[in-house]
Enzyme design. Structure first.
Site, PDB file in Angstrom:
ATOM      1  N   GLU A  41       0.851  -1.193   0.000  1.00  0.00           N
ATOM      2  CA  GLU A  41       0.000   0.000   0.000  1.00  0.00           C
ATOM      3  C   GLU A  41       0.886   1.242   0.000  1.00  0.00           C
ATOM      4  OE1 GLU A  41      -3.624   2.126   2.578  1.00  0.00           O
ATOM      5  OE2 GLU A  41      -2.816   0.193   3.202  1.00  0.00           O
TER       6      GLU A  41
ATOM      7  N   ASN B 153      -6.677   1.719   2.815  1.00  0.00           N
ATOM      8  CA  ASN B 153      -7.378   2.995   2.949  1.00  0.00           C
ATOM      9  C   ASN B 153      -6.958   3.983   1.878  1.00  0.00           C
ATOM     10  OD1 ASN B 153      -8.480   1.846   5.218  1.00  0.00           O
ATOM     11  ND2 ASN B 153      -7.375   3.117   6.676  1.00  0.00           N
TER      12      ASN B 153
ATOM     13  N   ASN C 267     -12.322  -0.912  -0.672  1.00  0.00           N
ATOM     14  CA  ASN C 267     -11.658  -1.318   0.559  1.00  0.00           C
ATOM     15  C   ASN C 267     -12.402  -0.785   1.776  1.00  0.00           C
ATOM     16  OD1 ASN C 267      -9.079  -2.189   2.152  1.00  0.00           O
ATOM     17  ND2 ASN C 267      -9.421  -0.065   2.772  1.00  0.00           N
ATOM     18  N   GLU C 268     -12.738  -1.663   2.714  1.00  0.00           N
ATOM     19  CA  GLU C 268     -13.246  -1.322   4.054  1.00  0.00           C
ATOM     20  C   GLU C 268     -14.313  -0.218   4.045  1.00  0.00           C
ATOM     21  OE1 GLU C 268     -10.044  -0.619   6.797  1.00  0.00           O
ATOM     22  OE2 GLU C 268      -9.462  -2.734   6.837  1.00  0.00           O
TER      23      GLU C 268
ATOM     24  N   TYR D  27      -6.748  -8.118  12.481  1.00  0.00           N
ATOM     25  CA  TYR D  27      -5.454  -7.833  13.077  1.00  0.00           C
ATOM     26  C   TYR D  27      -5.507  -8.206  14.557  1.00  0.00           C
ATOM     27  CZ  TYR D  27      -4.504  -5.189   8.830  1.00  0.00           C
ATOM     28  OH  TYR D  27      -4.309  -4.830   7.517  1.00  0.00           O
TER      29      TYR D  27
ATOM     30  N   GLU E 272      -6.519  -8.918   4.199  1.00  0.00           N
ATOM     31  CA  GLU E 272      -5.678  -8.220   5.173  1.00  0.00           C
ATOM     32  C   GLU E 272      -5.686  -9.024   6.467  1.00  0.00           C
ATOM     33  OE1 GLU E 272      -5.988  -4.041   6.000  1.00  0.00           O
ATOM     34  OE2 GLU E 272      -6.681  -3.579   3.958  1.00  0.00           O
TER      35      GLU E 272
ATOM     36  N   GLN F  76       1.619  -5.781   5.938  1.00  0.00           N
ATOM     37  CA  GLN F  76       2.003  -5.539   4.568  1.00  0.00           C
ATOM     38  C   GLN F  76       3.371  -6.147   4.296  1.00  0.00           C
ATOM     39  OE1 GLN F  76       1.487  -1.435   3.479  1.00  0.00           O
ATOM     40  NE2 GLN F  76      -0.571  -1.358   4.297  1.00  0.00           N
TER      41      GLN F  76
END
Length: 516
Positions: free
Chosen positions: A27, A72, A177-178, A249, A297, A359
């Site tokens: 990213e 993001n 994304n999200e 996460y 992710e 990442q």
């Protein structure tokens, strides 16, 4: 000492190992791209500015597919800014990470870098501030051979930066994304996003019918809309997409190391919940196709510091280029957790077909680098590298009887965590094992049905070094403090294999086996 008994049978399989399960993520965040994979002027950089020392570590680690450019970041990104002559590319403010984006590195550069790394590209489109037309145009730009406005522009831009003009051939695309998250630029309700994803997917497939599409799922199992978000989105877009995404996460909270080491239990439950929702929509809609999961992710990420301390800096204080953001240093404990998360993903390989550790470099990453300086492996590099290398053939369904340990979050959990594969072609059975107890070893007895263990091809373990503790980590000053070392306590006794796992460890054992 703990005792564990594991039984496997060559005829009880989960699925073939999906190669895309071993993916990563790049990213435009902090130093992942700039001074990570790309640093013109570095002693190890080639003519394109790609750091060869980092590339060598990436090849060793073995990611099969890499998601790009966010995250993001993508929800405020204009992909056109990152193509064409570098001198003509605009400098922009990146609102997601409060940074200045120079656009010196863009789509052409990433595709070329991926080719050299030997990885597949997983491209995300902006459905935060943009929509159907921009996504459709990007597919044409990337994948159409030529003779149209966007495809000819790709060829022109490639020539301008000295890179190949041929189509990129990107097969996997993320539809945003999200967007369930209020923090996301262009945050949407499930209804809003579901309709947008449906229409964007249709338009993209009219350009290239061969692509595969990932709809945005929940940003985590703790989201207030988890479950209802997936159901609503897929009620609109089930026929148009191939995957629904998952993000997770994990971190150690206030010294609760037992619950942290049991994070794989939560990942198991999270996956099972999403699978149930997907299948409910399939049944209700009388769909024939199967939507699977892209866990695009996942990682250990220390999102917040301990109580009473300042929170971690997740965005730059000033508008600067590639600031240091989210550069976690990973310990032995973190590496063992990463190993158990990989075990969870492998156990669910019948439905989790894509996974991306977030990442790749510097930002919560298994690889670290310094501007003008060295690149090195973090402790979390090793479980990923070995599983990517050795998980081949069929995923085996294991029966595990293990001693228990108590956790505040998940109750009693198995001390020994396990996953395994069997490759009939090579005759290798690969075992991936973790001992979650931080102070006691575990003795594992493995029984094989339908297979006869002939010899131990290799056995390695990551554990607390003799001169360290569970917090030991690799750093720029000591890049080899945490390593895989030989696991000598493996023996074959008739049809059983005995393995002794040190306290707080993750191990990979390769057995040469024959049909019994």
């Amino acid at each position: 000492m703990h005792q564990a008994r594991i039984t496997l049978d060559k005829d009880f399989t989960v699925a073939e190992v999906p190669r895309r399960l071993f993916g990563s993520f790049v990213e435009h965040l902090g130093r992942c791209v700039y001074t990570g994979i790309f640093e013109p002027g570095h002693p190890a950089a080639d003519s394109q500015g790609f750091r060869q020392d980092v590339l060598e570590l990436v090849r060793e680690m073995g990611p099969s597919i890499i998601r790009y450019p966010g995250g993001n970041f993508v929800s405020g990104y204009n992909w056109e800014d990152g193509v064409g002559p570098v001198a003509d590319r605009p400098v922009r403010l990146d609102g997601a990470w409060h940074s200045i984006e120079t656009n010196a590195f863009g789509l052409h550069e990433f595709v070329e870098w991926s080719r050299r790394a030997g990885t597949e590209v997983m491209e995300a489109v902006n459905l935060g501030t943009r929509g159907v037309e921009e996504a459709r145009a990007l597919v044409e730009y990337a994948n159409h051979s030529g003779g149209t406005y966007w495809s000819d522009l790709r060829r022109k831009n490639a020539a301008a930066v000295g890179l190949p003009e041929d189509p990129f051939g990107i097969k996997i695309w993320c539809l945003g994304n999200e967007l369930d998250g209020p923090w996301q630029i262009g945050h949407k309700t499930a209804e809003e996003y579901g309709r947008l994803a449906q229409e964007t997917a249709k338009a993209m497939r009219l350009v290239d019918p061969t692509i595969e599409l990932v709809a945005v799922g929940s940003s985590g199992s703790g989201m207030p809309t988890f479950g209802t978000w997936e159901h609503t989105v897929l009620s609109h877009a089930y026929s148009e997409v191939d995957y629904i995404s998952m993000h997770a996460y994990y971190q150690e909270h206030q010294g609760d190391v037992a619950s942290f080491l049991a994070a794989g239990v939560e990942m198991d439950s999270f996956i099972d919940g999403v699978v149930a929702t997907v299948d409910a929509v399939k049944a209700a809609g009388k769909h024939r196709k199967q939507v699977n999961i892209a866990f695009d992710e996942w990682n250990v990420w220390y999102l917040h510091s301990e109580e009473g301390a300042e929170p971690d800096q997740h965005a730059a204080a000033e508008w600067v280029e590639h600031p240091r953001l989210i550069e976690d240093t990973y310990s032995v404990t973190d590496a063992v957790v990463v190993g158990t998360l990989l075990n969870s993903l492998l156990r669910h390989g019948d439905r989790v077909k894509i996974a991306n550790q977030a990442q790749l470099v510097n930002v919560i990453a298994p690889i670290r680098s310094e501007q003008g300086g060295p690149a090195w492996r973090q402790s979390s590099f090793w479980p990923f590298a070995r599983m990517s290398q050795h998980a081949r053939g069929q995923i085996l369904s294991l029966a595990v009887e293990s001693g228990k340990m108590h956790t505040k979050r998940y109750g009693d959990v198995d001390v020994v965590d396990a996953a395994a594969t069997w490759d009939e072609h090579s005759g290798v059975c690969a075992l991936f094992l973790a001992n979650r107890d931080i102070s006691a070893l575990s003795e594992v007895q493995l029984r094989l049905n339908g297979l006869s263990p002939a010899s131990v091809r290799s056995a390695e373990v990551l554990t607390i070094p003799a001169d360290g503790d569970r917090h030991t980590a690799n750093t720029e000053q000591d890049q080899s403090a945490v390593q895989l070392v030989p696991l000598d306590s493996v023996s074959i006794e008739e049809s059983a294999v005995r393995i002794e796992l040190p306290a707080l460890s993750w191990a990979v054992v390769l057995l040469d086996v024959q049909n019994a």
